[in-house]
Design a protein around this motif. Structure first.
Motif, PDB file in Angstrom:
ATOM      1  N   VAL A 211      -6.158  -0.774  -2.398  1.00  0.00           N
ATOM      2  CA  VAL A 211      -6.940  -0.014  -3.371  1.00  0.00           C
ATOM      3  C   VAL A 211      -8.202   0.599  -2.775  1.00  0.00           C
ATOM      4  CG1 VAL A 211      -6.054  -1.290  -5.351  1.00  0.00           C
ATOM      5  CG2 VAL A 211      -8.176  -2.033  -4.265  1.00  0.00           C
TER       6      VAL A 211
ATOM      7  N   VAL B  96     -10.219   5.919  -2.897  1.00  0.00           N
ATOM      8  CA  VAL B  96     -10.586   5.176  -4.090  1.00  0.00           C
ATOM      9  C   VAL B  96     -10.494   6.018  -5.364  1.00  0.00           C
ATOM     10  CG1 VAL B  96     -12.455   3.925  -5.237  1.00  0.00           C
ATOM     11  CG2 VAL B  96     -12.001   3.540  -2.816  1.00  0.00           C
TER      12      VAL B  96
ATOM     13  N   MET C 295      -4.469   3.961 -11.276  1.00  0.00           N
ATOM     14  CA  MET C 295      -4.609   2.734 -12.058  1.00  0.00           C
ATOM     15  C   MET C 295      -4.738   3.043 -13.544  1.00  0.00           C
ATOM     16  SD  MET C 295      -7.126   0.309  -9.862  1.00  0.00           S
ATOM     17  CE  MET C 295      -6.445  -1.035  -8.930  1.00  0.00           C
TER      18      MET C 295
ATOM     19  N   PHE D 293       2.329   1.767  -3.472  1.00  0.00           N
ATOM     20  CA  PHE D 293       1.282   2.179  -4.402  1.00  0.00           C
ATOM     21  C   PHE D 293       0.954   3.666  -4.264  1.00  0.00           C
ATOM     22  CE2 PHE D 293      -3.182   2.523  -5.769  1.00  0.00           C
ATOM     23  CZ  PHE D 293      -3.026   2.101  -7.080  1.00  0.00           C
ATOM     24  N   ARG D 294       1.103   4.199  -3.055  1.00  0.00           N
ATOM     25  CA  ARG D 294       0.789   5.607  -2.810  1.00  0.00           C
ATOM     26  C   ARG D 294       1.948   6.550  -3.142  1.00  0.00           C
ATOM     27  NH1 ARG D 294      -1.875   3.268   1.687  1.00  0.00           N
ATOM     28  NH2 ARG D 294      -0.088   3.675   3.023  1.00  0.00           N
TER      29      ARG D 294
ATOM     30  N   ARG E 193      -8.561   8.503  -6.093  1.00  0.00           N
ATOM     31  CA  ARG E 193      -7.145   8.672  -6.459  1.00  0.00           C
ATOM     32  C   ARG E 193      -6.571   7.346  -6.973  1.00  0.00           C
ATOM     33  NH1 ARG E 193      -3.277  10.592  -8.955  1.00  0.00           N
ATOM     34  NH2 ARG E 193      -1.222  10.488  -8.015  1.00  0.00           N
ATOM     35  N   VAL E 194      -6.968   6.249  -6.361  1.00  0.00           N
ATOM     36  CA  VAL E 194      -6.513   4.928  -6.788  1.00  0.00           C
ATOM     37  C   VAL E 194      -6.940   4.669  -8.239  1.00  0.00           C
ATOM     38  CG1 VAL E 194      -6.931   2.454  -6.479  1.00  0.00           C
ATOM     39  CG2 VAL E 194      -6.362   3.878  -4.513  1.00  0.00           C
TER      40      VAL E 194
ATOM     41  N   ALA F  23       0.841  -1.203   0.000  1.00  0.00           N
ATOM     42  CA  ALA F  23       0.000   0.000   0.000  1.00  0.00           C
ATOM     43  C   ALA F  23       0.872   1.247   0.000  1.00  0.00           C
ATOM     44  CB  ALA F  23      -0.931  -0.011   1.206  1.00  0.00           C
TER      45      ALA F  23
ATOM     46  N   ILE G  62      -1.797  -5.519  -6.569  1.00  0.00           N
ATOM     47  CA  ILE G  62      -2.165  -4.609  -5.491  1.00  0.00           C
ATOM     48  C   ILE G  62      -3.244  -5.296  -4.665  1.00  0.00           C
ATOM     49  CG2 ILE G  62      -2.982  -2.278  -4.973  1.00  0.00           C
ATOM     50  CD1 ILE G  62      -2.314  -1.890  -8.164  1.00  0.00           C
TER      51      ILE G  62
END
Length: 137
Positions: free
Chosen positions: A60, A64, A71, A28-29, A66-67, A25, A55
């Motif tokens: 995720v 959400v 993506m 991913f950020r 921003r995710v 996580a 991920i």
């Protein structure tokens, strides 16, 4: 298998398939993640469609909107995306239809017991059916 090894095999005419890269996580950020991936792929010459970023559901489900943006950036770059450990967290169908993912990886807790548990077997079959209906692997 490494990115460099995959590129060597590709150059030799051996098609190795995708490299699955697990992202935490935290990773991913990171704002510069795509830039870091681009730098590595540029250095090795490996096309992005040989990379599948995995991920977890938990990663995720935070921020959400921003995710989804991130993506789409990954997909536009040519990377493949997988939701890892599917079924253990939030598993919202509303989010699943919005995430531009290619693969659902079913959590091992369902797989391990599916030959002994009718419920787990049904769960795995349902997730596979769902993935197929969404044109996912």
């Amino acid at each position: 298998m490494s990115i460099r090894q995959t590129k060597q095999w590709l150059d030799m005419g051996i098609l190795p398939g995708e490299i699955a890269v697990n992202l935490s996580a935290h990773q991913f950020r990171q704002e510069d993640l795509l830039e870091s991936i681009d730098k590595l792929l540029t250095e090795t010459g490996l096309p992005p469609d040989y990379i599948e970023l995995e991920i977890t559901e938990g990663a995720v489900m935070q921020n959400v909107e921003r995710v989804i943006e991130v993506m789409h950036d990954f997909k536009n770059y040519g990377l493949h995306l997988a939701i890892d450990d599917f079924g253990t967290g939030y598993s919202s169908l509303n989010y699943l239809k919005r995430f531009p993912v290619d693969t659902l990886k079913i959590d091992i807790s369902f797989i391990q017991d599916m030959t002994y548990s009718k419920r787990d077997h049904s769960m795995v079959a349902s997730i596979i059916n769902l993935a197929q209906n969404f044109d996912l692997r």
